[in-house]
Design an enzyme around this catalytic site. Structure first.
Site, short mmCIF file in Angstrom:
data_model
loop_
_atom_site.label_atom_id
_atom_site.label_comp_id
_atom_site.label_asym_id
_atom_site.label_seq_id
_atom_site.Cartn_x
_atom_site.Cartn_y
_atom_site.Cartn_z
CG HIS A 180 -31.85 21.50 -17.17
ND1 HIS A 180 -31.36 21.26 -18.42
CD2 HIS A 180 -30.81 21.28 -16.32
CE1 HIS A 180 -30.08 20.90 -18.35
NE2 HIS A 180 -29.74 20.90 -17.08
NE ARG B 290 -29.72 17.17 -18.24
CZ ARG B 290 -30.08 16.98 -19.51
NH1 ARG B 290 -30.87 15.97 -19.84
NH2 ARG B 290 -29.64 17.79 -20.44
CD1 TRP C 12 -19.99 13.03 -13.07
CD2 TRP C 12 -22.09 12.36 -13.51
NE1 TRP C 12 -20.58 13.94 -13.92
CE2 TRP C 12 -21.86 13.56 -14.20
CE3 TRP C 12 -23.34 11.74 -13.64
CZ2 TRP C 12 -22.83 14.18 -15.01
CZ3 TRP C 12 -24.30 12.35 -14.46
CH2 TRP C 12 -24.05 13.55 -15.13
FE1 CCH Z 1 -26.19 18.01 -14.34
N1 CCH Z 1 -25.60 17.34 -16.16
N2 CCH Z 1 -24.97 19.62 -14.54
N3 CCH Z 1 -26.87 18.74 -12.56
N4 CCH Z 1 -27.45 16.44 -14.20
C1 CCH Z 1 -26.03 16.20 -16.78
C2 CCH Z 1 -26.87 15.25 -16.27
C3 CCH Z 1 -27.49 15.35 -15.02
C4 CCH Z 1 -24.12 19.87 -15.57
C5 CCH Z 1 -24.03 19.16 -16.76
C6 CCH Z 1 -24.73 17.99 -17.00
C7 CCH Z 1 -26.49 19.91 -11.98
C8 CCH Z 1 -25.43 20.72 -12.39
C9 CCH Z 1 -24.74 20.57 -13.57
C10 CCH Z 1 -28.25 16.15 -13.10
C11 CCH Z 1 -28.52 16.99 -12.04
C12 CCH Z 1 -27.90 18.22 -11.83
C13 CCH Z 1 -25.41 16.11 -18.07
C14 CCH Z 1 -25.64 14.99 -19.07
C15 CCH Z 1 -24.61 17.21 -18.21
C16 CCH Z 1 -23.74 17.55 -19.40
C17 CCH Z 1 -26.95 15.18 -19.84
C18 CCH Z 1 -27.21 14.00 -20.75
O1 CCH Z 1 -26.36 13.77 -21.62
O2 CCH Z 1 -28.22 13.33 -20.56
C19 CCH Z 1 -23.28 21.01 -15.23
C20 CCH Z 1 -22.20 21.60 -16.11
C21 CCH Z 1 -23.67 21.43 -13.99
C22 CCH Z 1 -23.16 22.53 -13.14
O3 CCH Z 1 -22.22 23.15 -13.37
C23 CCH Z 1 -27.34 20.18 -10.85
C24 CCH Z 1 -27.24 21.42 -9.97
C25 CCH Z 1 -28.21 19.12 -10.76
C26 CCH Z 1 -29.34 18.88 -9.77
C27 CCH Z 1 -29.41 19.40 -8.57
C28 CCH Z 1 -28.76 14.80 -13.21
C29 CCH Z 1 -29.61 14.06 -12.19
C30 CCH Z 1 -28.28 14.29 -14.44
C31 CCH Z 1 -28.50 12.90 -15.01
C32 CCH Z 1 -29.65 12.90 -15.99
C33 CCH Z 1 -29.93 11.56 -16.59
O4 CCH Z 1 -30.72 11.54 -17.54
O5 CCH Z 1 -29.39 10.54 -16.16
#
Ligand code: CCH
Length: 288
Positions: free
Chosen positions: A48, A44, A187
């Site tokens: 970002h 993430r 998920w």
């Molecule tokens: Fe994401 N993401 N993401 N994401 N994401 C969150 C967590 C992760 C969206 C929303 C969220 C991508 C696209 C999108 C990861 C990778 C990617 C969370 C929870 C949200 C909300 C944050 C929290 O509470 O910690 C949305 C909306 C989109 C697109 O529309 C893309 C692209 C990627 C990478 C290629 C990963 C990995 C996480 C998990 C992080 C963790 O701490 O476990």
């Protein structure tokens, strides 16, 4: 003495495979953290740092690693990423010559590979910038919005519909944290394994609405309410153009891995001023 000599001196060679190995070793050093791996939060961070790119103004992207600074570090979308940035400080202390942009993107590649995902080609070449290069808030997607918003955000980076869906498949990893995003849960049931389970889950389960403590809502699986989908994700799945790719990747994990490797490299390289002669690394997994 020639004063120019010090500025033309070649940067010390960095052993990037060794950097990869050191990050890999760090991933499961705290079994109490989340599901036992720092991998998801590092993926993430890489995303970002990169996803702020704007192809028209050519601003943002992983090049400057401007998330080190306020205001970008304080943008709500980046809540919780201080954990990942602090972890990377330990690696940076050992390899002070590496730029933060290179380090964070390499960590994302390392996490994907070590958690079972495809080999993602990676190149060095990012240069640290200052806080004056911080991007404005609002460049990353809002999980509470609809498919049109997701399209706008990713088209601004230069991605098409299929690439967007492949990228979102990274949600096989990790979870939502109420104190970071307001959403809660993973998920699917195996959040430390990179797979196409995310696509299988979204396309085959019965998703019902659940109201959250803070007044917001998310989707949960009727048969296992611990697993979730964001409002934006089900909205994407209900979009005809996006849906065909969700269904494709649910059926074909090999195709997902291949497409993800290509598009994740593209994401991590948005706006990076490569000269064109950079070495392309294919890092070896620690299990290889
Ligand atoms: Fe994401 N993401 N993401 N994401 N994401 C969150 C967590 C992760 C969206 C929303 C969220 C991508 C696209 C999108 C990861 C990778 C990617 C969370 C929870 C949200 C909300 C944050 C929290 O509470 O910690 C949305 C909306 C989109 C697109 O529309 C893309 C692209 C990627 C990478 C290629 C990963 C990995 C996480 C998990 C992080 C963790 O701490 O476990």
């Amino acid at each position: 003495s020639t004063p120019a000599s010090s500025t033309t001196e070649k940067k010390k060679d960095i052993d990037y495979q060794q950097v990869y190995n050191d990050i890999a070793e760090m991933l499961d050093e705290d079994s109490d953290y989340d599901d036992g791996s720092y991998g998801p939060v590092l993926v993430r961070l890489a995303w970002h740092a990169s996803g702020t790119y704007d192809k028209d103004s050519k601003t943002g992207g992983s090049n400057g690693a401007t998330m080190r600074f306020a205001p970008e570090s304080k943008h709500a979308a980046n809540n919780g990423l201080v954990i990942a940035r602090d972890l990377m400080e330990k690696i940076h202390a050992k390899y002070p010559e590496i730029s933060y942009g290179d380090l964070w993107t390499l960590a994302g590649v390392c996490a994907v590979q070590e958690l079972g995902g495809p080999t993602v080609p990676w190149r060095a070449g990012r240069q640290d910038a200052f806080e004056t290069s911080c991007t404005p808030d609002g460049r990353l997607p809002d999980a509470g919005k609809k498919a049109d918003h997701i399209r706008d955000v990713f088209y601004r980076m230069g991605f098409n519909d299929q690439e967007i869906v492949a990228l979102v498949g990274a949600h096989a990893l990790g979870r939502c944290h109420p104190e970071r995003s307001g959403f809660e849960g993973p998920w699917q049931e195996a959040p430390t394994v990179f797979s196409n389970e995310y696509f299988k889950a979204i396309s085959s389960r019965n998703w019902i609405k659940k109201t959250l403590q803070d007044g917001g809502w998310q989707w949960v699986d009727k048969n296992n309410t611990d697993v979730m989908m964001l409002p934006a994700e089900i909205a994407m799945y209900n979009d005809k153009e996006f849906k065909k790719y969700f269904d494709l990747y649910a059926k074909d994990e090999e195709k997902f891995f291949k497409d993800f490797a290509t598009v994740f490299q593209k994401l991590l390289e948005l706006g990076v001023p490569f000269k064109g002669d950079e070495k392309v690394y294919h890092f070896k997994r620690t299990t290889e």
